[in-house]
Design an enzyme around this catalytic site. Structure first.
Site, PDB file in Angstrom:
ATOM      1  N   HIS A 125      -2.973  -4.506   3.289  1.00  0.00           N
ATOM      2  CA  HIS A 125      -3.983  -3.847   4.127  1.00  0.00           C
ATOM      3  C   HIS A 125      -3.483  -3.503   5.533  1.00  0.00           C
ATOM      4  CE1 HIS A 125      -7.902  -2.622   5.734  1.00  0.00           C
ATOM      5  NE2 HIS A 125      -7.740  -3.471   6.717  1.00  0.00           N
ATOM      6  N   HIS A 150      -6.334  -8.916   0.398  1.00  0.00           N
ATOM      7  CA  HIS A 150      -6.391  -7.655   1.124  1.00  0.00           C
ATOM      8  C   HIS A 150      -7.270  -7.803   2.347  1.00  0.00           C
ATOM      9  CE1 HIS A 150      -5.687  -3.301   1.074  1.00  0.00           C
ATOM     10  NE2 HIS A 150      -6.882  -3.204   1.636  1.00  0.00           N
ATOM     11  N   HIS A 168     -10.381   0.644   0.359  1.00  0.00           N
ATOM     12  CA  HIS A 168     -10.436   2.089   0.078  1.00  0.00           C
ATOM     13  C   HIS A 168     -10.546   2.395  -1.422  1.00  0.00           C
ATOM     14  CE1 HIS A 168      -9.713   3.418   4.173  1.00  0.00           C
ATOM     15  NE2 HIS A 168      -8.727   2.540   4.288  1.00  0.00           N
ATOM     16  N   GLU A 192      -4.123   1.732  -2.797  1.00  0.00           N
ATOM     17  CA  GLU A 192      -5.400   2.118  -2.173  1.00  0.00           C
ATOM     18  C   GLU A 192      -5.299   3.300  -1.208  1.00  0.00           C
ATOM     19  OE1 GLU A 192      -7.464  -0.148   0.662  1.00  0.00           O
ATOM     20  OE2 GLU A 192      -5.757  -0.368   1.965  1.00  0.00           O
ATOM     21  N   ASN A 193      -4.081   3.644  -0.762  1.00  0.00           N
ATOM     22  CA  ASN A 193      -3.936   4.756   0.192  1.00  0.00           C
ATOM     23  C   ASN A 193      -3.065   5.884  -0.349  1.00  0.00           C
ATOM     24  OD1 ASN A 193      -3.582   1.969   2.081  1.00  0.00           O
ATOM     25  ND2 ASN A 193      -5.236   3.366   2.630  1.00  0.00           N
ATOM     26  N   ASP A 253       0.802  -1.230   0.000  1.00  0.00           N
ATOM     27  CA  ASP A 253       0.000   0.000   0.000  1.00  0.00           C
ATOM     28  C   ASP A 253       0.837   1.283   0.000  1.00  0.00           C
ATOM     29  OD1 ASP A 253      -1.154  -2.373   1.040  1.00  0.00           O
ATOM     30  OD2 ASP A 253      -2.813  -1.265   1.932  1.00  0.00           O
ATOM     31  N   HIS A 282      -0.417  -2.778   6.517  1.00  0.00           N
ATOM     32  CA  HIS A 282       0.651  -1.772   6.423  1.00  0.00           C
ATOM     33  C   HIS A 282       1.895  -2.134   7.226  1.00  0.00           C
ATOM     34  CE1 HIS A 282      -2.133   1.724   4.932  1.00  0.00           C
ATOM     35  NE2 HIS A 282      -2.387   0.564   4.330  1.00  0.00           N
TER      36      HIS A 282
HETATM   37 FE   LIG Z   1      -4.003   0.039   2.959  1.00  0.00          FE
HETATM   38 FE   LIG Z   2      -7.098  -1.651   3.052  1.00  0.00          FE
END
Ligand SMILES: [Fe+2]
Ligand SMILES: [Fe+2]
Length: 275
Positions: free
Chosen positions: A179, A154, A68, A39-40, A8, A181
């Site tokens: 997901h 994820h 996200h 996604e982030n 991510d 991190h």
């Molecule tokens: Fe994430």
């Molecule tokens: Fe996520």
């Protein structure tokens, strides 16, 4: 095939590390295919079209998303025009875009990429990821149409990720979690030939609480009260992920290693470590 997956991308710090470092890694490591979880990337929540283009221009062949996926509403339209971006297979029945796609590398070899969302400890109920991934793998047997298959799992729970790894063992080249991190230390090749890592970690600033500036998350934990919004931490990011070499004939993994480049984490590259 030499495949790099990066976890991510977190906010501006993550995007900067991608732009500055990813173009060089393809040549340095002889990479054939690069997948980045985005996604982030935009303020820690979702991915704007501009930031998606930035990650693709830096060398990503495919960008996966996550829970996200559509926090940035422009993605709802953009994903229909950019087939290199994938949303989770089981996000929602009416979701735009695709959850799996067959890509080609520069030599014409085919690699299938797919992403699924888990169900344990997630904020929203998503459909069963195991049957969703099973259908994709049955339609694309390794060693047939696809020379390699990458599954991005994820979700929050390492148990659910490991179960997905074993569910795909022998049928996918690699299963990598995203997901949480935080990278895990369990990179391995499973019995059937699938490379596995519970979590790739984030491509973000680790002087943080999972990529967010640490003050506000700490305040919420310590006092039980929030005062501000979460904002991504801005220090130097570590590109964190998973490198896998596959056999073109069988599609199985021959070698794998976690990857951590730049920033605060201990550095690991395909040239310095191997499993
Ligand atoms: Fe994430
Ligand atoms: Fe996520």
């Amino acid at each position: 095939m030499k495949i790099l997956f990066l976890g991510d991308v977190m906010g501006r710090a993550g995007r900067k590390a991608i732009t500055e470092r990813l173009p060089g890694l393809r040549g340095d490591w002889g990479l054939d295919f690069i997948v980045v979880n985005g996604e982030n990337a935009s303020a820690g929540a979702g991915l704007t079209p501009d930031h998606a283009r930035g990650i693709l221009d830096a060398g990503a062949d495919c960008v996966t998303l996550g829970d996200h996926a559509f926090d940035q509403k422009d993605m709802l339209r953009f994903i229909e025009s950019e087939p290199r971006i994938l949303r989770p297979l089981n996000y929602a029945k009416e979701a735009p875009g695709k959850g799996a796609r067959l890509f080609s590398d520069a030599r014409g070899r085919k690699i299938l990429v797919t992403q699924a969302l888990g169900q344990v400890f997630m904020k929203r109920p998503f459909d069963d990821p195991f049957s969703a991934v099973d259908a994709v793998l049955r339609a694309h047997p390794l060693g047939g149409l696809a020379q390699a298959i990458l599954v991005d799992m994820h979700c929050e729970a390492t148990s659910e990720k490991m179960a997905m790894g074993h569910w795909c063992d022998g049928r996918a080249s690699m299963v990598v979690g995203t997901h949480t991190h935080v990278p895990t230390a369990d990179a391995m090749i499973l019995g059937g030939g699938t490379a596995y890592l519970s979590d790739a970690g984030m491509s973000g600033d680790y002087n943080s609480v999972i990529g967010m500036d640490k003050a506000e998350p700490m305040r919420r934990f310590i006092t039980g009260m929030g005062r501000e919004r979460f904002t991504p931490a801005e220090g130097e990011a570590t590109l964190s992920g998973f490198y896998v070499e596959t056999d073109d004939r069988t599609g199985h993994a021959k070698r794998c290693t976690p990857v951590r480049v730049g920033g605060r984490l201990a550095q690991v590259t395909p040239l310095s470590a191997a499993v």
